[in-house]
Design an enzyme around this catalytic site. Structure first.
Site, PDB file in Angstrom:
ATOM      1  N   CYS A 405       0.826  -1.220   0.000  1.00  0.00           N
ATOM      2  CA  CYS A 405       0.000   0.000   0.000  1.00  0.00           C
ATOM      3  C   CYS A 405       0.852   1.259   0.000  1.00  0.00           C
ATOM      4  O   CYS A 405       0.314   2.364  -0.002  1.00  0.00           O
ATOM      5  CB  CYS A 405      -0.953  -0.003   1.188  1.00  0.00           C
ATOM      6  SG  CYS A 405      -0.114   0.279   2.746  1.00  0.00           S
ATOM      7  N   CYS A 420       3.905  -2.215   8.525  1.00  0.00           N
ATOM      8  CA  CYS A 420       3.078  -1.286   7.770  1.00  0.00           C
ATOM      9  C   CYS A 420       1.967  -0.857   8.719  1.00  0.00           C
ATOM     10  O   CYS A 420       1.239  -1.697   9.234  1.00  0.00           O
ATOM     11  CB  CYS A 420       2.493  -1.991   6.546  1.00  0.00           C
ATOM     12  SG  CYS A 420       1.091  -1.109   5.848  1.00  0.00           S
TER      13      CYS A 420
END
Ligand code: IVH
Length: 665
Positions: A405, A420
Site C-alpha cells: 500500500c 506497515c
C-alpha cells in the site's frame, strides 16, 4: 449354480480384505488391479441390492460414511504420553546407563523402530471388530475419529483376536500422496499443507469421511495393550502383525545399546529412500516387566526414548528476496530459492524472519546458502557460503515503504520487526481474512487463499465480518464458481457460526494470541464481551498470559475498526460465547496448582492427571500466579516459597473438598 447372495457377499469381503492386506500391508499384490476392481464392483452391486447383508468390515466402507456434526470427546484410560528426545550416541549411552541403574539390571535388550512422522491414534477392538479410534488430543482425552480411521486401507476393521484390545499407532501420509494433494489444492486455490504430518492431522479432523477416504492415509501400529499377552515388546509387535495389523518391517531387536546406535546410524541416510517421512528412531526396553518397573514420568515413559536425526542441510541459491506483509502488518523478508529437495519435500522459499537476521547472516541476493528444515514447517537459511561469491550478488535493502500500500513503514519499539501501520492495507486485510478462515480458526472449507484474494480484489470482502454477508447472486457471477461450489461455500460459512469459542478468539487475529492462549482465554471467559471488558490486571493474572499478551488484547478491543467488525459478526449470528455445556465441565479452569510432598490417595501422576482433567493447570514451581499449593507429607522447598509469596496452602483433603464444592455448583 447361483450362490446365495449372503454367502457370496461374505466370500467377497474376505477375499477383497485379503487382497487389500497383501497389497497395502505386505506390499505383495496377489491379483491384478483389473481383477480386484471386478470383484469390488460385484460386491458393491450385491450390497446395493441386498443392503441387509452388508458387513461392517466390507472394503466398500473404506470410501467413508456419513458426514459428522462434530467429534465426541473420549477419555484415554491409559494416558497417551510423549517421548523424551536424544540427539547423539552419548545421550543414548546415558539412557542405557539410567535404565540399568533404575531397573537394577546388568543387561538390557532393546527394540528399535522407526519414528514415523505422523499423528498418534488409539484403536479399540472388541470381539475382533474395530469399534473406536481416538486422537491423542491432550494426552488425556481426544476426539472420536472412528469413521475417518475406517477409511484407512491398511487399518483392519476385523482382526483374528476376540478379546478387547487397545492398540496404538501412527497415521501418516506418503510423500507422493502429499505432493499430489498439495498440487490439487494449489489448483483449487486452497491453502497448502506445510508437510505430510500437517496434511494427516488436517485430514483426520475433517467431518466428511468421504473426503478423508480420498486422502489415502496409512497407518503403522507400534504398541498394544494385551491382557495376559507376551512378555516382550518384540513379541507384542509380532503378535499384532499376526492378528492382522500393519507393523513396520524395519524393527530390530538389539542385544545392547551399541547395536542400537549402529542401527540408528544405518537409518540416518537410508530414511530418504522410504516413501514416508520419519524424524528419528524409537528405542524401547524389550521386557514388558522391566518397562513396568521403570514406569513413567508425568510426560513420558522411562522405558522409551526417541533418537532424533540431525536436520538435513543442503545448499541452494537465493534467486530473490521478496517482502511479505502479514496480518498484523509485519514485513517479513522471504528468500526465493532455486528449488531443492530437503527432508522429504521440495522447497523453493525460506523465511529470513526479519531484517536483523539478514544483517546477522550477511546474506545477499545471488548467494549460495545452506538451508535446513529442522522438523519445522518453513525451512530456514542457516548460513551463507561467501567463498563462492562471483561479485554479482546484490544487497537486500531495508524497505522504507510497504510494498503493497506504499505507506511509510514504522519500527516497533523493543521489537526488530518493521511494520506497515495501515490497518486497511490490502495485504493485511487479506492475511487477516485468511487467518480467520483457517483450520485452527473458523475452519471455513472452500474459502482458501485464492478465493480470499479474488473476493477482496472484487470488493466483496473488506474485513472478515463481510464473509457472513456474502450472497449467492454475487458469488455465482465469479468466474469458475459453479452453483455447487457457491452452495458448499455458503453452507460452510453458515456452519462456522457455531465454531467453538476458543477458535473464535483465535480467529480474531489478536497479536501474540495463538491457539494455546486462545484456549486459555476461552476457559477463563464466557463471552467476547467478558474478554473485552477484562482489564490489564485481570488478564495478566491468568497463568500463561503475560503482560505483552494482556496489552495486545486491550489494544485490540480499543480499536474502533475491530469493534465494528465484531458487531458485524454478532449481527450475522456468529456465536461469541461459550456453549452452555462447555462451561460446566472444566470446574478447575483458571486455577493453577503446584504439588509438594507425598500424598495419601494419589500418586503424582494421578493427581496431576485429575487436575488437568478438570481443566486446572499443574506447574512444577511456585510463582505469584500459583493459586494453590497442595501439600503432602515431607514437603520440599516449594512449601517455603509458597509461604513467602502468600500462596494458599491446602492439604489433600482440602483439595478434595474444593473439587466437590465446585462440582456441586
Ligand atoms: S511408542 C510415548 N513408537 O512419537 C509412548 N511412538 O514423541 C510410546 N511415534 O506420540 C510411543 N513412531 O505418536 C512409539 N515407533 C514408534 C513411534 C512413535 C512415532 C510417535 C507417537 C508418539 C510420539 C512421541
Amino acid at each position: 449354480m447361483v450362490k446365495d447372495p449372503k454367502e457370496r457377499i461374505k466370500e467377497l469381503v474376505d477375499l477383497l480384505n485379503y487382497y487389500n492386506y497383501m497389497y497395502y500391508v505386505e506390499n505383495n499384490p496377489v491379483i491384478s488391479d483389473y481383477e480386484y476392481d471386478k470383484l469390488y464392483k460385484e460386491l458393491a452391486e450385491l450390497e446395493e441390492k441386498y443392503p441387509e447383508y452388508k458387513l461392517p468390515n466390507s472394503p466398500t466402507q473404506k470410501v467413508g460414511g456419513q458426514v459428522l456434526e462434530g467429534f465426541r470427546t473420549i477419555e484415554h484410560k491409559i494416558p497417551m504420553l510423549s517421548m523424551d528426545n536424544t540427539y547423539s550416541s552419548e545421550e543414548l549411552i546415558e539412557f542405557d546407563k539410567k535404565i540399568k541403574r533404575m531397573g537394577d539390571v546388568n543387561e538390557v535388550d532393546y527394540v528399535v523402530e522407526l519414528k514415523y512422522d505422523g499423528v498418534a491414534v488409539s484403536l479399540h477392538y472388541e470381539k475382533g471388530e474395530f469399534v473406536l479410534g481416538v486422537t491423542r488430543g491432550d494426552g488425556f482425552k481426544g476426539d472420536d475419529i472412528t469413521e475417518n480411521l475406517k477409511t484407512i486401507k491398511t487399518l483392519p476393521l476385523k482382526i483374528t483376536y476376540r478379546e478387547p484390545i487397545e492398540v496404538r499407532g501412527e497415521v501418516y501420509m506418503r510423500k507422493d500422496d502429499f505432493e499430489k494433494l498439495n498440487k490439487e489444492r494449489e489448483k483449487n486455490g486452497d491453502v497448502l499443507f506445510a508437510n505430510p504430518r500437517n496434511a494427516t492431522a488436517g485430514s483426520l479432523k475433517l467431518l466428511d469421511p468421504k473426503i478423508v477416504a480420498q486422502r489415502n492415509l496409512q497407518i503403522f501400529v507400534y504398541q498394544g495393550f494385551i491382557k495376559n499377552g507376551p512378555e516382550t515388546h518384540w513379541e507384542v509387535l509380532n503378535f499384532l502383525k499376526e492378528i492382522g495389523f500393519p507393523v513396520n518391517p524395519y524393527r530390530k531387536l538389539c542385544k545392547d545399546i551399541h547395536k542400537v546406535i549402529e542401527y540408528c546410524n544405518e537409518w540416518e541416510s537410508k530414511r530418504f529412500n522410504l516413501p514416508y517421512n520419519i524424524d528419528g528412531m524409537v528405542i524401547k526396553v524389550n521386557s514388558i516387566l522391566l518397562q513396568r518397573t521403570l514406569g513413567t514420568t508425568t510426560k513420558s515413559p522411562r522405558w522409551a526414548v526417541a533418537y532424533k536425526f540431525p536436520a538435513e542441510q543442503v545448499t541452494t541459491v537465493v534467486k530473490d528476496v521478496i517482502i511479505q506483509v502479514g496480518r498484523t502488518g509485519t514485513l517479513t523478508p522471504v528468500a526465493i530459492l532455486e528449488p531443492v529437495h530437503v527432508s522429504g519435500t521440495t522447497v523453493s522459499r525460506a523465511t529470513l524472519h526479519n531484517f536483523d537476521e539478514i544483517k546477522r547472516l550477511g546474506i545477499k541476493i545471488g548467494d549460495r546458502v545452506f538451508i535446513e528444515k529442522s522438523g519445522e514447517i518453513i525451512p530456514k537459511v542457516v548460513k551463507v557460503i561467501p567463498e563462492v561469491r562471483t561479485g554479482k550478488e546484490k544487497n537486500i535493502p531495508i524497505p522504507e515503504f510497504c510494498p503493497v500500500c506504499k505507506s511509510k513503514v514504522v519500527k516497533d519499539k523493543e521489537e526488530v520487526a518493521i511494520r506497515c501501520p495501515n490497518i486497511r492495507c490490502p495485504a493485511q486485510v487479506k492475511e487477516r481474512i485468511i487467518h480467520f478462515v483457517g483450520r485452527d480458526a473458523m475452519n471455513i472449507e472452500g474459502l482458501g487463499e485464492k478465493w480470499v484474494n479474488i473476493l477482496v480484489d472484487k470488493g466483496l470482502l473488506s474485513d472478515y465480518g463481510d464473509i457472513y454477508y456474502l450472497k449467492y447472486d454475487d458469488l455465482i457471477k465469479i468466474e469458475r464458481m459453479g452453483d455447487k461450489s457457491v452452495k458448499n461455500l455458503l453452507d460452510s460459512i453458515e456452519r462456522s457460526k457455531s465454531t467453538p469459542f476458543a477458535n473464535l478468539i483465535y480467529a480474531l487475529g489478536i497479536r501474540h494470541i495463538g491457539v494455546h492462549a486462545s484456549e486459555i482465554l476461552a476457559n477463563e471467559f464466557n463471552s467476547i464481551d467478558e474478554l473485552k471488558n477484562a482489564g490489564f490486571e485481570k488478564l495478566s493474572s491468568i497463568s500463561e498470559i503475560g503482560p505483552i499478551m494482556a496489552e495486545s488484547i486491550i489494544d485490540f478491543f480499543n480499536n474502533e475498526e475491530n469493534l465494528k467488525v465484531i458487531e458485524k459478526l454478532k449481527k450475522a449470528g456468529v456465536r461469541m460465547e461459550k456453549e452452555k455445556t462447555e462451561e460446566k465441565k472444566d470446574i478447575l479452569s483458571g486455577l493453577s496448582f503446584v504439588i509438594t510432598g507425598t500424598l495419601k490417595n494419589y500418586s503424582r501422576n494421578e493427581i496431576e492427571n485429575y487436575i488437568k482433567k478438570l481443566g486446572g493447570k499443574v506447574s512444577d514451581s511456585v510463582s505469584k500466579k500459583t493459586d494453590y499449593l497442595i501439600c503432602g507429607d515431607q514437603p520440599g522447598s516449594k512449601l517455603q516459597k509458597a509461604q513467602t509469596l502468600g500462596v494458599k496452602i491446602i492439604s489433600e483433603e482440602e483439595f478434595e473438598k474444593l473439587v466437590k464444592s465446585r462440582m456441586n455448583k
